[in-house]
Design an enzyme around this catalytic site. Structure first.
Site, PDB file in Angstrom:
ATOM      1  N   SER A 184      64.440  56.647  34.643  1.00  0.00           N
ATOM      2  CA  SER A 184      63.857  57.979  34.474  1.00  0.00           C
ATOM      3  C   SER A 184      64.317  58.941  35.564  1.00  0.00           C
ATOM      4  O   SER A 184      64.222  60.159  35.393  1.00  0.00           O
ATOM      5  CB  SER A 184      62.330  57.903  34.450  1.00  0.00           C
ATOM      6  OG  SER A 184      61.820  57.581  35.727  1.00  0.00           O
ATOM      7  N   ALA A 217      54.547  56.186  39.239  1.00  0.00           N
ATOM      8  CA  ALA A 217      55.071  54.814  39.290  1.00  0.00           C
ATOM      9  C   ALA A 217      56.155  54.587  38.225  1.00  0.00           C
ATOM     10  O   ALA A 217      56.042  55.105  37.117  1.00  0.00           O
ATOM     11  CB  ALA A 217      53.926  53.826  39.082  1.00  0.00           C
ATOM     12  N   GLY A 219      58.318  55.377  40.646  1.00  0.00           N
ATOM     13  CA  GLY A 219      58.796  56.284  41.683  1.00  0.00           C
ATOM     14  C   GLY A 219      60.136  56.942  41.432  1.00  0.00           C
ATOM     15  O   GLY A 219      60.737  57.487  42.357  1.00  0.00           O
ATOM     16  N   ASP A 236      49.480  57.966  41.196  1.00  0.00           N
ATOM     17  CA  ASP A 236      49.509  56.965  40.129  1.00  0.00           C
ATOM     18  C   ASP A 236      48.707  55.750  40.578  1.00  0.00           C
ATOM     19  O   ASP A 236      48.793  55.352  41.741  1.00  0.00           O
ATOM     20  CB  ASP A 236      50.945  56.538  39.802  1.00  0.00           C
ATOM     21  CG  ASP A 236      51.065  55.930  38.407  1.00  0.00           C
ATOM     22  OD1 ASP A 236      50.301  54.996  38.093  1.00  0.00           O
ATOM     23  OD2 ASP A 236      51.920  56.391  37.629  1.00  0.00           O
ATOM     24  N   ASP A 256      44.236  58.935  39.063  1.00  0.00           N
ATOM     25  CA  ASP A 256      44.683  59.341  37.730  1.00  0.00           C
ATOM     26  C   ASP A 256      45.408  60.677  37.854  1.00  0.00           C
ATOM     27  O   ASP A 256      44.793  61.702  38.173  1.00  0.00           O
ATOM     28  CB  ASP A 256      43.469  59.461  36.804  1.00  0.00           C
ATOM     29  CG  ASP A 256      43.849  59.855  35.382  1.00  0.00           C
ATOM     30  OD1 ASP A 256      45.035  60.171  35.142  1.00  0.00           O
ATOM     31  OD2 ASP A 256      42.964  59.848  34.513  1.00  0.00           O
ATOM     32  N   ASP A 272      55.954  63.125  34.278  1.00  0.00           N
ATOM     33  CA  ASP A 272      56.596  62.416  33.160  1.00  0.00           C
ATOM     34  C   ASP A 272      55.637  61.354  32.621  1.00  0.00           C
ATOM     35  O   ASP A 272      55.983  60.191  32.505  1.00  0.00           O
ATOM     36  CB  ASP A 272      57.916  61.779  33.619  1.00  0.00           C
ATOM     37  CG  ASP A 272      58.710  61.174  32.465  1.00  0.00           C
ATOM     38  OD1 ASP A 272      58.517  61.615  31.319  1.00  0.00           O
ATOM     39  OD2 ASP A 272      59.520  60.252  32.709  1.00  0.00           O
ATOM     40  N   LYS A 301      56.329  64.407  25.193  1.00  0.00           N
ATOM     41  CA  LYS A 301      56.709  63.353  24.250  1.00  0.00           C
ATOM     42  C   LYS A 301      56.432  63.853  22.831  1.00  0.00           C
ATOM     43  O   LYS A 301      55.307  64.242  22.508  1.00  0.00           O
ATOM     44  CB  LYS A 301      55.925  62.070  24.520  1.00  0.00           C
ATOM     45  CG  LYS A 301      55.820  61.677  25.995  1.00  0.00           C
ATOM     46  CD  LYS A 301      57.173  61.355  26.620  1.00  0.00           C
ATOM     47  CE  LYS A 301      56.997  60.972  28.090  1.00  0.00           C
ATOM     48  NZ  LYS A 301      58.277  60.661  28.741  1.00  0.00           N
TER      49      LYS A 301
END
Length: 347
Positions: A184, A217, A219, A236, A256, A272, A301
């Site tokens: 990512s 996460a 990272g 995260d 969160d 993301d 998404k």
């Protein structure tokens, strides 16, 4: 023929066709999209192609990797002599500053890569002899594209180098470094490269700036920002890779990311997270409206159906609820999948 040739991700031709049709109608230019699913490109046929190209900036198109103005379509080309009909079709054209011979990025197009590579080497000297190509690449002059759809079928098109993707096929070839926490990372690398101009990158992404990465996460996006010497609060409940934390630029908060907010305004917020696109758009708008960040890059998404409609709805929702004067750009990047990446910065 006259029209625009736009490349896209295979399978997203209907979305690009819908986008081009909607945008052309908005600026008052009549035309129609010609495409088939999995072609990897869309032809928008219209009589006012140059005028439409001027009104549809490449950076503003969401599903288009590249934007070109079609000069000619050649069918039934003799494989023994492809150069002669191309020179004939280009008669009377201005001198071009560069030549790119390409193929669609699709299952049917990829086998044409060898032809594109070898034919480009043969065509360049013929174009120079005919006075149609400069001796050396001249980026300020229009660029000629030959797009092979088959061995005997090609589209001839021209690009304005200031208003088109600066990479063949519209694909930036980025390398995933071994130390990248996840693939990512390439999304944010490409977003910074594609959605920002060089001048904007220099002004807006500076060492010492502060950012938040929501849903960080393991990272990947945090790591990209630390390579720009940006201080990052990574939010995260999941773990980050150890070497990301060892940069000394990262604070990991186990919380969160969808509900966390910063104690003071930040230069950037990136996100993301896998979540419903409308919910993400609303939360990102809250960040901007409340002044928690000046600039943001986030992913939406997309659903399996009506993806253009959902894209348009989410962007309208974001801009309405942000209640700020913003520059908003969105793109389905090469490293995106069933998603788009959105940049919003203060106007």
């Amino acid at each position: 023929m006259s029209g625009l040739l736009c490349y896209c991700r295979q399978g997203f031709e209907p979305e690009l066709a819908a986008e081009l049709s909607a945008r052309a109608a908005f600026v008052g230019i009549a035309g129609y999209a010609r495409t088939q699913r999995n072609d990897g490109y869309v032809l928008f046929v219209c009589d006012e192609a140059a005028q439409l190209a001027a009104k549809l900036q490449w950076r503003e198109l969401i599903f288009a990797r590249q934007k070109l103005v079609v000069i000619a379509e050649l069918k039934g080309i003799d494989p023994k002599d492809r150069i002669t009909p191309i020179l004939a079709a280009l008669e009377g054209q201005q001198r071009f500053g560069d030549l790119w011979v390409e193929h669609p990025d699709s299952d049917a197009g990829k086998p044409l890569a060898g032809l594109a590579r070898s034919f480009g080497n043969a065509l360049r000297p013929a174009l120079r002899k005919a006075g149609l190509l400069t001796d050396k690449p001249q980026p300020r002059q229009p660029r000629l594209h030959i797009c092979f759809l088959d061995g005997d079928h090609a589209l001839l098109a021209v690009a304005d180098s200031a208003d088109s993707a600066p990479w063949p096929l519209g694909i930036p070839r980025l390398k995933l470094l071994p130390e990248a926490p996840s693939r990512s990372a390439l999304k944010l690398d490409e977003a910074l490269l594609t959605l920002l101009t060089p001048e904007e990158r220099e002004a807006l992404v500076k060492p010492g700036m502060r950012a938040a990465d929501l849903g960080a996460a393991p990272g990947g996006w945090t790591w990209v920002l630390t390579r720009q010497h940006v201080h990052v609060t990574s939010v995260d409940n999941g773990p980050l890779r150890a070497h990301v934390l060892e940069t000394g630029l990262v604070e990991h908060l186990r919380a969160d990311g969808f509900h966390w907010k910063p104690a003071q305004p930040l230069d950037w917020m990136v996100c993301d997270m896998v979540e419903q696109p409308r919910r993400v758009a609303e939360r990102m708008a809250t960040w901007v409206r409340e002044g928690w960040c000046r600039n943001t890059i986030f992913n939406l998404k997309l659903p399996m159906k009506k993806r253009w409609d959902e894209t348009r709805l989410c962007l309208e929702l974001f801009e309405q609820q942000a209640e700020k004067s913003l520059i908003v750009r969105a793109k389905q990047l090469y490293h995106d999948r069933e998603e788009i990446t959105v940049l919003a910065m203060r106007g």
